[in-house]
Design a protein around this motif. Sequence first.
Motif, PDB file in Angstrom:
ATOM      1  N   SER A 295       0.837  -1.259  -0.188  1.00 20.20           N
ATOM      2  CA  SER A 295      -0.120   0.055   0.030  1.00 20.20           C
ATOM      3  C   SER A 295       0.908   1.163  -0.042  1.00 20.20           C
ATOM      4  O   SER A 295       0.462   2.353  -0.536  1.00 20.20           O
ATOM      5  CB  SER A 295      -1.076  -0.041   1.403  1.00 20.20           C
ATOM      6  OG  SER A 295      -1.791   1.136   1.284  1.00 20.20           O
ATOM      7  N   THR A 296       2.026   1.363   0.683  1.00 17.97           N
ATOM      8  CA  THR A 296       2.940   2.304   0.834  1.00 17.97           C
ATOM      9  C   THR A 296       3.446   2.564  -0.723  1.00 17.97           C
ATOM     10  O   THR A 296       3.726   3.975  -0.961  1.00 17.97           O
ATOM     11  CB  THR A 296       3.974   2.285   1.874  1.00 17.97           C
ATOM     12  OG1 THR A 296       3.356   2.099   3.011  1.00 17.97           O
ATOM     13  CG2 THR A 296       5.039   3.211   1.758  1.00 17.97           C
TER      14      THR A 296
ATOM     15  N   SER B 181       0.845   4.289  -2.843  1.00 17.85           N
ATOM     16  CA  SER B 181       0.370   5.580  -2.428  1.00 17.85           C
ATOM     17  C   SER B 181       1.511   6.415  -2.933  1.00 17.85           C
ATOM     18  O   SER B 181       1.244   7.618  -3.125  1.00 17.85           O
ATOM     19  CB  SER B 181       0.023   5.578  -1.235  1.00 17.85           C
ATOM     20  OG  SER B 181       1.051   5.163  -0.147  1.00 17.85           O
ATOM     21  N   GLU B 182       2.782   6.057  -2.677  1.00 21.61           N
ATOM     22  CA  GLU B 182       3.984   6.806  -3.099  1.00 21.61           C
ATOM     23  C   GLU B 182       4.204   7.168  -4.548  1.00 21.61           C
ATOM     24  O   GLU B 182       5.154   7.765  -4.949  1.00 21.61           O
ATOM     25  CB  GLU B 182       5.106   6.626  -2.349  1.00 21.61           C
ATOM     26  CG  GLU B 182       4.901   6.773  -0.524  1.00 21.61           C
ATOM     27  CD  GLU B 182       6.076   6.098   0.038  1.00 21.61           C
ATOM     28  OE1 GLU B 182       7.092   5.614  -0.451  1.00 21.61           O
ATOM     29  OE2 GLU B 182       6.183   6.303   1.441  1.00 21.61           O
TER      30      GLU B 182
ATOM     31  N   SER C 229      -5.892  -1.047  -1.033  1.00 21.73           N
ATOM     32  CA  SER C 229      -6.271   0.019  -0.001  1.00 21.73           C
ATOM     33  C   SER C 229      -5.413   1.479  -0.214  1.00 21.73           C
ATOM     34  O   SER C 229      -4.531   1.510  -0.866  1.00 21.73           O
ATOM     35  CB  SER C 229      -5.222  -0.412   1.216  1.00 21.73           C
ATOM     36  OG  SER C 229      -5.802  -1.742   1.618  1.00 21.73           O
TER      37      SER C 229
ATOM     38  N   ASN D  43      -4.293   3.781   1.725  1.00 24.50           N
ATOM     39  CA  ASN D  43      -2.905   4.130   2.239  1.00 24.50           C
ATOM     40  C   ASN D  43      -2.651   2.867   3.173  1.00 24.50           C
ATOM     41  O   ASN D  43      -3.325   1.909   3.411  1.00 24.50           O
ATOM     42  CB  ASN D  43      -3.357   5.509   3.027  1.00 24.50           C
ATOM     43  CG  ASN D  43      -4.445   5.502   4.040  1.00 24.50           C
ATOM     44  OD1 ASN D  43      -4.798   4.474   4.784  1.00 24.50           O
ATOM     45  ND2 ASN D  43      -5.683   6.286   3.791  1.00 24.50           N
TER      46      ASN D  43
ATOM     47  N   GLU E 150      -2.408   2.824   6.610  1.00 25.33           N
ATOM     48  CA  GLU E 150      -3.442   2.697   7.665  1.00 25.33           C
ATOM     49  C   GLU E 150      -4.605   1.702   7.435  1.00 25.33           C
ATOM     50  O   GLU E 150      -4.966   0.929   7.967  1.00 25.33           O
ATOM     51  CB  GLU E 150      -3.770   4.155   8.230  1.00 25.33           C
ATOM     52  CG  GLU E 150      -2.653   4.881   8.810  1.00 25.33           C
ATOM     53  CD  GLU E 150      -1.789   5.412   7.823  1.00 25.33           C
ATOM     54  OE1 GLU E 150      -2.263   5.641   6.690  1.00 25.33           O
ATOM     55  OE2 GLU E 150      -0.974   5.990   8.500  1.00 25.33           O
TER      56      GLU E 150
END
Length: 262
Positions: A89-90, A93-94, A173, A175, A177
């Motif tokens: 997910s990181t 998102s990045e 997802s 993000n 979290e």
Amino acid sequence: MSSLSLAVRDSSTMLRRNLLHARRYPSLTLNLLLTPVMLLLLFVYIFGGAMSGGISDGGDRSAYIAYIVPGILLMTIGSTVIGAAVSVSTDMSEGIIARFRTMAIHRGSVLIGHVIGGVLQSLASVVLVGIVGVAIGFRSHDATALEWLAAFGLLALFALALTWIAIGMGMVSPNAEAASNSAMPLILLPLISSAFTPIASMPGWFQPIAEYQPFTPVIETLRGLLLGTEIGHNGWLALGWSIALIALGYRWSTASFNRDPK
């Protein structure tokens, strides 16, 4: 270079990248590892005296240690693979996944690196928790070398299955979290299985929920291999659940990865 050689080379690079991330940011793995260790110590030393009465006639705490360790090992896998969901997910998102899509690398190597890295971390966590279990009294006197090998192979197969599911959760997802929260059922499902108490001791309406879920047959198969209890049909169910989850997670993850970004 052949396509296979390129796939192996690129997958090895992605695996090395994920392992370097895990080494540089160990706090996530350690936090996820603490959950099964604390539950093991809690149920053995706080609840073990009372819980052991339902396992053995004499209320022997060592019998409850033997009973609970296989379930804790499965919970360890479920806890550790959350890190894979967060990592994917990181990356999403990045924007690094979008960058990888434009590079001349094997397309599947990105997911393969995450999956292999997640499985290796899960197995390392299982070994560490197993050492804690042995330190507090877990023993497997009757298991042969072949049965130990089969138990480890089953753990590796189930780790692969849950890792693919976690990768799929991370891909969809928004993000890190949200990825961590969506993967929480992988920790909660062992709590409603036969990990901590026999299914026969549960309310009648609840027993099918505990019995017909993926963790219970794997736990019972591990107990049969390590402790000599009856495996019955649980061995085939454990293999079936593992293969089905691998197929589902693979399909989910690859479809999400190949989907054009909006």
